[in-house]
Motif scaffolding. Structure first.
Motif, PDB file in Angstrom:
ATOM      1  N   GLY A  69      17.153   2.498 -21.426  1.00  0.00           N
ATOM      2  CA  GLY A  69      18.365   2.842 -22.166  1.00  0.00           C
ATOM      3  C   GLY A  69      18.465   4.301 -22.531  1.00  0.00           C
ATOM      4  N   GLY A  70      17.380   5.078 -22.271  1.00  0.00           N
ATOM      5  CA  GLY A  70      17.412   6.505 -22.558  1.00  0.00           C
ATOM      6  C   GLY A  70      17.067   6.861 -23.987  1.00  0.00           C
ATOM      7  N   PHE A  71      16.243   6.039 -24.665  1.00  0.00           N
ATOM      8  CA  PHE A  71      15.832   6.313 -26.038  1.00  0.00           C
ATOM      9  C   PHE A  71      14.360   6.724 -26.074  1.00  0.00           C
ATOM     10  N   CYS A  72      13.957   7.376 -27.152  1.00  0.00           N
ATOM     11  CA  CYS A  72      12.589   7.887 -27.290  1.00  0.00           C
ATOM     12  C   CYS A  72      11.655   6.785 -27.785  1.00  0.00           C
ATOM     13  N   ASP A  73      10.596   6.552 -27.030  1.00  0.00           N
ATOM     14  CA  ASP A  73       9.574   5.573 -27.405  1.00  0.00           C
ATOM     15  C   ASP A  73       8.449   6.311 -28.126  1.00  0.00           C
ATOM     16  N   ASP A  74       8.239   5.990 -29.398  1.00  0.00           N
ATOM     17  CA  ASP A  74       7.241   6.708 -30.187  1.00  0.00           C
ATOM     18  C   ASP A  74       5.931   5.935 -30.303  1.00  0.00           C
ATOM     19  N   ALA A  75       5.731   4.938 -29.445  1.00  0.00           N
ATOM     20  CA  ALA A  75       4.494   4.164 -29.495  1.00  0.00           C
ATOM     21  C   ALA A  75       3.332   4.995 -28.973  1.00  0.00           C
ATOM     22  N   PRO A  76       2.172   4.913 -29.635  1.00  0.00           N
ATOM     23  CA  PRO A  76       1.002   5.654 -29.144  1.00  0.00           C
ATOM     24  C   PRO A  76       0.527   5.095 -27.815  1.00  0.00           C
ATOM     25  N   ARG A  77       0.068   5.986 -26.942  1.00  0.00           N
ATOM     26  CA  ARG A  77      -0.456   5.585 -25.637  1.00  0.00           C
ATOM     27  C   ARG A  77      -1.735   6.351 -25.355  1.00  0.00           C
ATOM     28  N   GLY A  78      -2.413   5.962 -24.268  1.00  0.00           N
ATOM     29  CA  GLY A  78      -3.616   6.679 -23.869  1.00  0.00           C
ATOM     30  C   GLY A  78      -4.863   6.066 -24.472  1.00  0.00           C
ATOM     31  N   PRO A  79      -5.971   6.812 -24.437  1.00  0.00           N
ATOM     32  CA  PRO A  79      -7.260   6.285 -24.911  1.00  0.00           C
ATOM     33  C   PRO A  79      -7.234   5.845 -26.363  1.00  0.00           C
ATOM     34  N   GLU A  80      -6.391   6.505 -27.190  1.00  0.00           N
ATOM     35  CA  GLU A  80      -6.347   6.141 -28.605  1.00  0.00           C
ATOM     36  C   GLU A  80      -5.649   4.819 -28.847  1.00  0.00           C
ATOM     37  N   ALA A  81      -4.877   4.337 -27.886  1.00  0.00           N
ATOM     38  CA  ALA A  81      -4.178   3.052 -28.026  1.00  0.00           C
ATOM     39  C   ALA A  81      -4.031   2.409 -26.652  1.00  0.00           C
ATOM     40  N   PRO A  82      -5.137   1.987 -26.041  1.00  0.00           N
ATOM     41  CA  PRO A  82      -5.082   1.488 -24.659  1.00  0.00           C
ATOM     42  C   PRO A  82      -4.292   0.198 -24.490  1.00  0.00           C
ATOM     43  N   ALA A  83      -4.199  -0.613 -25.560  1.00  0.00           N
ATOM     44  CA  ALA A  83      -3.514  -1.904 -25.440  1.00  0.00           C
ATOM     45  C   ALA A  83      -2.172  -1.911 -26.156  1.00  0.00           C
TER      46      ALA A  83
END
Length: 592
Positions: free
Chosen positions: A172-186
């Protein structure tokens, strides 16, 4: 909007005059009694003072020298033991607010050679973020190039990367502010909250300070394409009394300030068509009035975000919020003078028909996430039901219940299965929130609006999808002043439900800081009934939590909890559906 601009500047002066005394000799910020300082407070103070200078070109606040204060705050931010991405970016823009020429930049000349060299090195550091912190890289790059610390301008590339992340994480073109990467792998992903608006406001402010105006003109059309997603959403979100964004983290006073800023920036840039200007001016007026009355102590002249009746996120200290409010007020004053006109120009006629809109944030093979907005001017109902991730923060801000502060509200930072059922199966606690599949909207009998979705696998309150346990179907029905939620649980293998419960927090607006037109519960309260219940739960007596200091919302205090619960085991069979229906017919009144 000259009167509006003057009012904003008067408030900014009052807030700054109360808070610059907290700037210590070394540039650190003394916290408000009872709060702990944060590593980014000096940076927020520097940008607030920089915006004050941009708006007024005044070099003094009382007897305090503005440039000296900024230099001290920038030096203190550089000397923080804990690196703060946003603190450094804010401090950098605060410095750049005095001009791109180092020779004529008063705070820069007050920094010693070691601090100037350290600033150059810190601005060069790039950590690639997937959340709102990526916007701060843009601010750092703008400052480094504009001050002549580098001949290479990274701003364009960083904005392109920001847009690529938006497109990759949201259909939809909105900003996803969820953490990603090694600090939040799941991490589930899909944290579509007000921090998305913050990113566009901050990047646009950074570009306005960029020394290369040609790059700004090249990048604005791209930013406009995605910023308009939020701009078009705002009129649906803003309540009749002016309350704005009210789900997810970072709301409260910031849910007002970010929206006001993006509207004024868009007016200045010509992003709002002429025929829509009356609508957005009316929305702006209501947002500002709610902010002014609800969060500002008008006798003392400072922002109140946390007291004995209400609370806010831990990351927002009182000092940060006050400096941010002063910065925004200075920005609004400057932008309002550029926009011109009057806030009272051609106020549109108030809406009279009920509407229900479902905004799709993301739709992919793994999940769908959306926002349901229902409003009925006749009954005063105006609810926001998010089906989004909460970033695994553990609170209730993003649970899929009808968010409507003053009517449906939850305490800050506390997990409560508010207004929706929670199911404990085995060792996991499941909630019908966070993600969906097959979201569908339709108009049913008696012109009732109905929104339904499925969860093929159940999800825990910690946002962990657990395959193989069961599935959930949810249906929301809106008819006049009645909201009906239907939940259908099915299991895929024999299981034991050890508990099912739903909690209704009964809260109120702040006893002092409120609008007379704001909403509260009337004598008939929430009008909650349970038309169907295969779980055979029961209502418990009211629990008085009025003396518990943790039971504070961003709006006011929670006084009572009423719990509907089944607290003895139920054996669930595959192939059988277990239903519960929850109806609300709240008595929505105004404070007076």
């Amino acid at each position: 909007m000259h009167n509006f601009a003057e009012q904003c500047m008067d408030m900014a002066r009052a807030i700054l005059s109360h808070n610059i005394e907290a700037v210590n000799a070394d540039g650190t910020i003394a916290p408000v009694p009872g709060e702990n300082p944060r590593s980014d407070e000096s940076g927020h103070a520097a940008l607030a003072l920089g915006e004050f200078y941009r708006a007024t070109h005044e070099t003094k606040i009382g007897k305090a020298d503005v440039a000296d204060l900024v230099a001290r705050c920038v030096a203190a931010q550089l000397n923080q033991e804990t690196e703060s991405e946003n603190g450094l970016a804010y401090a950098a823009l605060g410095l750049l607010s005095f001009g791109p020429s180092k020779d004529r930049n008063a705070p820069w000349s007050k920094l010693d050679a070691a601090a100037q060299e350290l600033l150059d090195k810190r601005l060069l550091v790039r950590t690639d973020y997937n959340d709102h912190r990526q916007a701060f890289n843009v601010g750092k790059a703008v400052t480094r190039f504009s001050l002549g610390l580098s001949k290479k301008d990274e701003t364009g590339r960083l904005i392109e990367r920001f847009i690529e992340r938006v497109k990759a994480n949201s259909s939809g073109g909105f900003c996803d502010d969820a953490p990603r990467g090694p600090e939040a792998p799941a991490a589930l992903g899909g944290c579509y909250d007000v921090y998305g608006v913050l990113q566009y406001v901050f990047i646009r402010q950074s570009l306005q300070l960029h020394a290369n105006i040609h790059l700004r003109e090249r990048k604005l059309p791209t930013l406009r394409t995605y910023a308009e997603k939020y701009l078009k959403l705002i009129p649906d979100l803003v309540r009749q009394d002016g309350l704005g964004w009210c789900f997810g983290a970072g709301t409260g006073a910031y849910g007002q300030m970010h929206l006001i800023s993006i509207i004024l920036q868009s007016m200045r840039d010509g992003w709002i068509p002429a025929d829509k200007m009356p609508l957005y001016k009316d929305v702006l007026r209501r947002l500002f009035l709610y902010f002014f009355v609800t969060y500002l102590d008008q006798e003392q002249g400072f922002l109140v975000i946390r007291d004995g009746e209400r609370d806010t996120d831990d990351v927002h200290t009182t000092r940060i919020a006050n400096f941010d409010a002063a910065r925004y007020l200075c920005q609004w004053s400057r932008l309002a003078k550029t926009v011109g006109g009057s806030l009272g120009d051609a106020v549109p006629a108030p809406a009279t028909r009920a509407t229900c809109r479902t905004i799709s944030f993301d739709k992919c093979g793994r999940k769908e996430q959306a926002l349901i907005v229902y409003q009925n001017p006749k009954t005063r109902l105006h609810v926001q039901i998010p089906i989004v991730s909460g970033g695994a923060k553990g609170g209730s801000d993003s649970l899929a219940f009808p968010h409507m502060p003053g009517i449906f509200d939850v305490p800050v930072g506390q997990y409560v299965p508010a207004f929706i059922p929670e199911f404990v199966i085995g060792e996991e606690t499941f909630t019908p929130s966070f993600y969906a599949k097959n979201v569908a909207t339709r108009i049913g009998m008696k012109n009732a609006f109905t929104v339904s979705y499925e969860q093929p696998d159940l999800i825990t309150k910690d946002e962990k999808i657990v395959p193989g346990v069961g599935s959930m179907r949810v249906e929301w029905e809106f008819l006049e002043g009645r909201i009906l939620a239907r939940y259908t649980l099915s299991v895929k293998q024999p299981a034991t439900l050890s508990q099912m419960r739903m909690v209704m927090p009964l809260a109120a607006c702040h006893s002092r800081y409120h609008l007379g037109a704001s909403f509260r519960l009337g004598e008939k309260s929430l009008g909650c009934t349970i038309p169907k219940d295969d779980f055979q739960g029961e209502w418990l007596n009211y629990e008085d939590v009025s003396q518990d200091p943790t039971q504070r919302t961003r709006c006011g205090k929670v006084y009572y909890y009423q719990t509907f619960i089944r607290n003895h085991p139920l054996n669930l069979r595959p192939g059988q559906q277990y239903r519960i229906e929850i109806a609300f017919e709240p008595d929505v009144a105004t404070i007076g």
